[in-house]
Scaffold this active site. Structure first.
Site, PDB file in Angstrom:
ATOM      1  N   HIS A 223     162.092  99.178 -15.128  1.00  0.00           N
ATOM      2  CA  HIS A 223     162.965  99.062 -16.312  1.00  0.00           C
ATOM      3  C   HIS A 223     162.764  97.645 -16.863  1.00  0.00           C
ATOM      4  O   HIS A 223     161.647  97.260 -17.200  1.00  0.00           O
ATOM      5  CB  HIS A 223     164.398  99.364 -15.851  1.00  0.00           C
ATOM      6  N   HIS A 262     156.097 105.359 -21.116  1.00  0.00           N
ATOM      7  CA  HIS A 262     157.524 105.455 -21.433  1.00  0.00           C
ATOM      8  C   HIS A 262     158.033 106.849 -21.134  1.00  0.00           C
ATOM      9  O   HIS A 262     157.299 107.818 -21.299  1.00  0.00           O
ATOM     10  CB  HIS A 262     157.770 105.123 -22.915  1.00  0.00           C
ATOM     11  N   ASP A 313     157.858  95.902 -23.399  1.00  0.00           N
ATOM     12  CA  ASP A 313     157.742  94.826 -22.418  1.00  0.00           C
ATOM     13  C   ASP A 313     156.365  94.167 -22.399  1.00  0.00           C
ATOM     14  O   ASP A 313     156.257  92.993 -22.053  1.00  0.00           O
ATOM     15  CB  ASP A 313     158.073  95.360 -21.010  1.00  0.00           C
TER      16      ASP A 313
HETATM   17  N1  COA Z   1     150.282 102.695 -15.295  1.00  0.00           N
HETATM   18  C1  COA Z   1     149.480 103.637 -14.767  1.00  0.00           C
HETATM   19  N2  COA Z   1     149.764 104.941 -14.827  1.00  0.00           N
HETATM   20  C2  COA Z   1     150.899 105.301 -15.446  1.00  0.00           C
HETATM   21  C3  COA Z   1     151.760 104.368 -16.012  1.00  0.00           C
HETATM   22  C4  COA Z   1     151.415 103.018 -15.931  1.00  0.00           C
HETATM   23  N3  COA Z   1     152.197 102.078 -16.454  1.00  0.00           N
HETATM   24  N4  COA Z   1     152.809 105.004 -16.563  1.00  0.00           N
HETATM   25  C5  COA Z   1     152.616 106.306 -16.328  1.00  0.00           C
HETATM   26  N5  COA Z   1     151.459 106.477 -15.665  1.00  0.00           N
HETATM   27  C6  COA Z   1     150.902 107.739 -15.240  1.00  0.00           C
HETATM   28  C7  COA Z   1     151.595 108.232 -13.990  1.00  0.00           C
HETATM   29  O1  COA Z   1     150.986 107.766 -12.823  1.00  0.00           O
HETATM   30  C8  COA Z   1     151.473 109.728 -14.147  1.00  0.00           C
HETATM   31  O2  COA Z   1     150.167 110.091 -13.798  1.00  0.00           O
HETATM   32  P1  COA Z   1     149.897 111.450 -12.991  1.00  0.00           P
HETATM   33  O3  COA Z   1     150.398 112.544 -13.911  1.00  0.00           O
HETATM   34  O4  COA Z   1     148.433 111.437 -12.781  1.00  0.00           O
HETATM   35  O5  COA Z   1     150.715 111.352 -11.745  1.00  0.00           O
HETATM   36  C9  COA Z   1     151.599 109.943 -15.639  1.00  0.00           C
HETATM   37  O6  COA Z   1     151.179 108.713 -16.235  1.00  0.00           O
HETATM   38  C10 COA Z   1     153.013 110.280 -16.074  1.00  0.00           C
HETATM   39  O7  COA Z   1     153.878 109.220 -15.660  1.00  0.00           O
HETATM   40  P2  COA Z   1     155.313 109.384 -14.997  1.00  0.00           P
HETATM   41  O8  COA Z   1     155.450 108.408 -13.877  1.00  0.00           O
HETATM   42  O9  COA Z   1     155.586 110.817 -14.691  1.00  0.00           O
HETATM   43  O10 COA Z   1     156.221 108.973 -16.196  1.00  0.00           O
HETATM   44  P3  COA Z   1     157.749 108.613 -16.078  1.00  0.00           P
HETATM   45  O11 COA Z   1     158.371 109.149 -17.316  1.00  0.00           O
HETATM   46  O12 COA Z   1     158.354 109.050 -14.796  1.00  0.00           O
HETATM   47  O13 COA Z   1     157.731 107.040 -16.053  1.00  0.00           O
HETATM   48  C11 COA Z   1     157.733 104.809 -16.660  1.00  0.00           C
HETATM   49  C12 COA Z   1     157.944 106.243 -17.146  1.00  0.00           C
HETATM   50  C13 COA Z   1     158.087 103.874 -17.784  1.00  0.00           C
HETATM   51  C14 COA Z   1     158.637 104.535 -15.451  1.00  0.00           C
HETATM   52  C15 COA Z   1     156.251 104.629 -16.253  1.00  0.00           C
HETATM   53  O14 COA Z   1     155.433 104.809 -17.380  1.00  0.00           O
HETATM   54  C16 COA Z   1     156.009 103.273 -15.616  1.00  0.00           C
HETATM   55  O15 COA Z   1     156.227 103.105 -14.408  1.00  0.00           O
HETATM   56  N6  COA Z   1     155.550 102.266 -16.415  1.00  0.00           N
HETATM   57  C17 COA Z   1     155.357 100.928 -15.904  1.00  0.00           C
HETATM   58  C18 COA Z   1     156.676 100.174 -15.837  1.00  0.00           C
HETATM   59  C19 COA Z   1     157.188  99.810 -17.196  1.00  0.00           C
HETATM   60  O16 COA Z   1     156.442  99.346 -18.057  1.00  0.00           O
HETATM   61  N7  COA Z   1     158.492 100.000 -17.385  1.00  0.00           N
HETATM   62  C20 COA Z   1     159.164  99.690 -18.631  1.00  0.00           C
HETATM   63  C21 COA Z   1     159.536 100.930 -19.327  1.00  0.00           C
HETATM   64  S1  COA Z   1     160.109 100.628 -20.972  1.00  0.00           S
END
Ligand code: COA
Length: 376
Positions: A223, A262, A313
Site C-alpha cells: 500500500h 493496481h 507511487d
Molecule cells: N510486479 C510484478 N508482478 C506483478 C506486480 C508487480 N508490481 N503487480 C502485479 N503483478 C503480477 C502478479 O504477480 C500476478 O501475476 P500472476 O497472475 O502471474 O500470478 C498478476 O500481476 C496479478 O497481480 P495480483 O497480485 O493478483 O494483483 P492484486 O490486485 O492482488 O495486487 C497490488 C495489486 C498493487 C498489490 C500489486 O500490483 C502489487 O503488489 N504491486 C506492487 C506494490 C505497489 O506498488 N503497491 C501500491 C499500490 S497503489
C-alpha cells in the site's frame, strides 16, 4: 462456500459519495471533480476543504481556512517529550501512528472538537511532529515549528530544509510538485487504509482510533510503503542499461516490482502521468542524468514484459527525491495527505452507520470430542 476472490477483489463493500476510482476509463474523481483538473487548477488546501467539508471553498472560505490551519501549528509539550523519547531508529510511520494516538489523549473528540477540527489540527501537527522528531534525532536540535508558510507544502519544506524561499524558480517548482502530490494522494475510495478506518469507526470508536489504525495499514509496501520501496529499487541501478538487466532478472525470480500494478485500475493509473510530468521537470531543472532515466527504463521493461503500468507511487518516488525529501519521509507525506480522505470516510460512515462485520468461510476441522489435558 465463499463466492469472493482472494483479498475481496471486485467486492462492492459499501457505498460512498466521496470518490470514484476507475469507473470511467481508469479515471479518478473527488466528489465529482476530476483529479487531473484539481491538480492543475486547485491547491492542496482547496482539496482538503473539499474532502473534509464536502464542497470546494470560495475565495473567502479558502482565506479563512488557510488562516485557521496556520493557527493550529503548535506542538503540545507532551508530544515534544514523546517525540524526543522515541528511538532514532524508529520508522517515521510509527512516529506518526504513535503521535496520532497520543494526541487523542490530549485533545480528545468532543462536541466542540469534531472530526473536521481534528483533521485540520493533524494537517498542521503531522508535518511539525514528523520533522521535529527527524531533526532532533538526526542533528540533536529541537526545531521551531512556528514558522510562517503560505501552504502546507511550503510549511513541510521549510521545516525540512530550513532555508526555503519559494521565490526562487527551483523552489517554486519543488513546492508545486509537493502540492500536486498531496492532491493526488488525498483520497482513493475503499483502499486498505481507508477501509480500515471505516471498519474501526463503524464500532462507534473515535476518529483518532480510526486514523491510527489507518496509518498502521498504510505503512505496508503493498500500500503506501510502495513509494519508499520504489525509491530503493530505482537507486539499485547506476544506468538505464543496468536497470533493464536488473528488472528482467527480478521478474525471472518472480519478484514484485514496487510501484507497479493496481487492484482497481486496469490500463493506467490516472495520477501517474501527472506526477511523472513533475518528476521530469525537476529532473531537467536539476540536470539529473540518472534517476529519471532509470525510472523510465523500469517503466518500459514492466510494460513490455508484464503489461503493467506505474501506479502513483512509482514516479512519486523520483519526484520526492528531486525535492530533496529523504526516502524515509515518503510514506509519512502520504499520511499527511490521505488523512483528508480518511476523515471524509469516517464522517460518511458515521452518518449512516452499520457495524462492518462480514462472515468467513470455515476451513478448519469438523467438530470433535474434547480431550482432557492428561489424555493428550
Ligand atoms: N510486479 C510484478 N508482478 C506483478 C506486480 C508487480 N508490481 N503487480 C502485479 N503483478 C503480477 C502478479 O504477480 C500476478 O501475476 P500472476 O497472475 O502471474 O500470478 C498478476 O500481476 C496479478 O497481480 P495480483 O497480485 O493478483 O494483483 P492484486 O490486485 O492482488 O495486487 C497490488 C495489486 C498493487 C498489490 C500489486 O500490483 C502489487 O503488489 N504491486 C506492487 C506494490 C505497489 O506498488 N503497491 C501500491 C499500490 S497503489
Amino acid at each position: 462456500m465463499t463466492t469472493t476472490k482472494g483479498g475481496l477483489a471486485d467486492v462492492v463493500a459499501g457505498q460512498t459519495a466521496i470518490c470514484t476510482v476507475g469507473h470511467a476509463g481508469d479515471s479518478l474523481h473527488y466528489r465529482g471533480y476530476s483529479v487531473s483538473e484539481l491538480s492543475q487548477h486547485a491547491s492542496f488546501e482547496e482539496v482538503a476543504y473539499l474532502l473534509i467539508y464536502g464542497e470546494l471553498p470560495n475565495l473567502q472560505q479558502l482565506k479563512q481556512y488557510k488562516q485557521s490551519l496556520h493557527s493550529l501549528k503548535g506542538l503540545p509539550q507532551p508530544i515534544c517529550h514523546l517525540l524526543k523519547s522515541m528511538p532514532a531508529t524508529a520508522h517515521p510511520m510509527d512516529v506518526l501512528r504513535t503521535t496520532c494516538s497520543m494526541l487523542g489523549t490530549l485533545e480528545p473528540v468532543s462536541a466542540n472538537h469534531t472530526a473536521q477540527d481534528i483533521a485540520n489540527r493533524l494537517l498542521m501537527l503531522f508535518p511539525a511532529a514528523l520533522l521535529y522528531w527527524y531533526h532532533f534525532h538526526l542533528e540533536g536540535r529541537s526545531i521551531d515549528v512556528m514558522v510562517e508558510a503560505d501552504s502546507i507544502a511550503a510549511y513541510f519544506l521549510k521545516l525540512l530544509l530550513g532555508k526555503f524561499e519559494n521565490t526562487i524558480a527551483l523552489h517554486e517548482l519543488i513546492e508545486k510538485t509537493l502540492d500536486i502530490s498531496l492532491i493526488l494522494y488525498a483520497e482513493h475510495e475503499f483502499n486498505a487504509s481507508t477501509f480500515t478506518a471505516r471498519v474501526c469507526v463503524s464500532t462507534l470508536s473515535d476518529i483518532y482510533s480510526g486514523l491510527t489504525a489507518a496509518i498502521g495499514t498504510l505503512r505496508g509496501p503493498l500500500h503506501g510503503g510502495a513509494n519508499e520501496a520504489a525509491m530503493s529499487l530505482i537507486q539499485e541501478f547506476e544506468t538505464a542499461q543496468a536497470a533493464e538487466k536488473g528488472i528482467l532478472q527480478k521478474l525471472q525470480d518472480k519478484k514484485l516490482i514496487m510501484g507497479f500494478g493496481h487492484r482497481v485500475y486496469k490500463t493506467r493509473d490516472p495520477r501517474s502521468d501527472i506526477i511523472k510530468a513533475q518528476s521530469q521537470k525537476l529532473s531537467v531543472a536539476l540536470k539529473d542524468k540518472k534517476i529519471f532515466a532509470v525510472s523510465q527504463k523500469i517503466e518500459e521493461v514492466m510494460r513490455a514484459q508484464k503489461g503493467l503500468f506505474p501506479n502513483l507511487d512509482f514516479y512519486s518516488a523520483s519526484a520526492y527525491y528531486f525535492c530533496g525529501i529523504p526516502t524515509i519521509l515518503f510514506t509519512p507525506l502520504f499520511v499527511i495527505s490521505r488523512l483528508c480522505g480518511w476523515t471524509a470516510h469516517c464522517i460518511e460512515q458515521l452518518q449512516n452507520n452499520k457495524l462492518i462485520r462480514p462472515t468467513a468461510e470455515y476451513t478448519g476441522p469438523s467438530p470433535k470430542p474434547f480431550v482432557p489435558l492428561n489424555d493428550r
